[in-house]
Scaffold this active site. Structure first.
Site, PDB file in Angstrom:
ATOM      1  N   ARG A   1      -2.942 -10.148   4.911  1.00  0.00           N
ATOM      2  CA  ARG A   1      -3.476 -10.239   3.544  1.00  0.00           C
ATOM      3  C   ARG A   1      -2.408  -9.684   2.611  1.00  0.00           C
ATOM      4  NH1 ARG A   1      -6.049  -7.001  -0.071  1.00  0.00           N
ATOM      5  NH2 ARG A   1      -7.729  -7.907  -1.309  1.00  0.00           N
TER       6      ARG A   1
ATOM      7  N   LYS B   1       0.828  -1.208   0.000  1.00  0.00           N
ATOM      8  CA  LYS B   1       0.000   0.000   0.000  1.00  0.00           C
ATOM      9  C   LYS B   1       0.864   1.260   0.000  1.00  0.00           C
ATOM     10  CE  LYS B   1      -4.338  -2.058   1.404  1.00  0.00           C
ATOM     11  NZ  LYS B   1      -5.314  -2.381   2.449  1.00  0.00           N
TER      12      LYS B   1
END
Ligand code: PMM
Length: 272
Positions: free
Chosen positions: A254, A219
């Site tokens: 994740r 991210k």
């Protein structure tokens, strides 16, 4: 099936491998759009020791817009069916109750909802009736506008409060406490400093009393930290974070790649 019946290891975080069947997800958009490429990637993840494959058909990247339910189902159902037939534990990454139900009927075992029931009023009831584990993630608003809502006085207290409210609502609708997993939603209605504040206070999230899943893979805040615009250049920072998350005792991570993260959690387990 209940979470406790899935026989997951309890001495390390679970590796949830991301399989986005989308043209526009921020890191793997367009890579696994066809059935064949998605199936191939899923089988590869199984061979690398993935614990859960998180199949998604709709991008949630900041600024993204919704697709139709039919299009979402067309993307995910055949892949879920094929990978479930190979024995994979599949979670369905969706904000829609209809998709959650059809995905579970096609072999998915877990529902992963990045809106924690806020996008679809039927979600909690459908998941309660399915009797399957449910991941409730914190966000504010929809993907198209969530970043303008990234305004907090005390991000840890506010996210815990808002996520706690969603957890209580899900239990009131009949989702079993032993089937509930919480996720603070890294990057969802959060700026870099909010993400770090959350990651630095994981004990407070664990104290809510449910397993904690963290989705930080590649991210933007990691790119900002290490100066990588390209998402795949954020992988080493993601692996470092997984090692620390394992030490912090999260339930799962994740992630886009599987083997490096399996290795990282083994290192964390061996460093007493
Ligand atoms: N992040 C994305 C999508 N789904 N689900 C959970 N539970 N937690 C997350 O952090 C999360 C998620 C966005 O990332 P992607 O575009 O790589 O799927």
């Amino acid at each position: 099936m209940l979470l406790s019946q899935m026989n997951f290891p309890t001495d390390r975080p679970l590796i949830m491998g991301i399989l986005n069947i989308t043209p526009d997800s921020f890191a793997d958009g367009g890579k696994f759009e066809s059935f064949d490429s998605a199936l191939h990637r899923g089988l590869e993840m199984i061979s690398e020791g993935v614990d859960i494959i998180d199949v998604g058909g709709e991008s949630t990247r900041p600024g993204s817009h919704r697709i139709s339910t039919d299009e979402e189902l067309r993307r995910v159902l055949p892949v879920i069916e094929a990978l479930a037939a190979k024995g994979a534990v599949i979670s369905i990454d969706t904000k829609r109750a209809i998709t959650a139900r059809q995905a579970v009927e096609s072999g998915a075992l877990i529902v992963n909802d990045v809106s924690a029931g806020l996008s679809d009023p039927d979600m909690f009831g459908v998941v309660a009736a399915l009797g399957c584990p449910y991941i409730a993630m914190h966000t504010r608003g929809e993907s198209a506008d969530m970043q303008v809502r990234a305004v907090y006085d005390d991000v840890v207290a506010e996210v815990i409060n808002e996520l706690g409210e969603r957890a209580r609502a899900s239990l009131a609708a009949g989702i079993l406490p032993e089937n509930l997993i919480l996720d603070p939603g890294i990057g969802f209605a959060k700026e870099s400093e909010h993400n770090w504040e959350i990651l630095n206070h994981l004990d407070a999230f664990k104290a809510i009393g449910y397993p904690i899943l963290i989705g930080a893979s590649r991210k933007r805040f990691l790119g900002k930290l290490v100066g990588s615009e390209k998402t795949d250049e954020r992988e080493s920072a993601t692996i470092a974070l997984t090692t620390l998350l394992a030490k912090a005792g999260v339930w799962g991570v994740r992630v886009h790649s599987v083997k490096p993260h399996r290795d990282a959690v083994e290192v964390a387990r061996s460093m007493k």
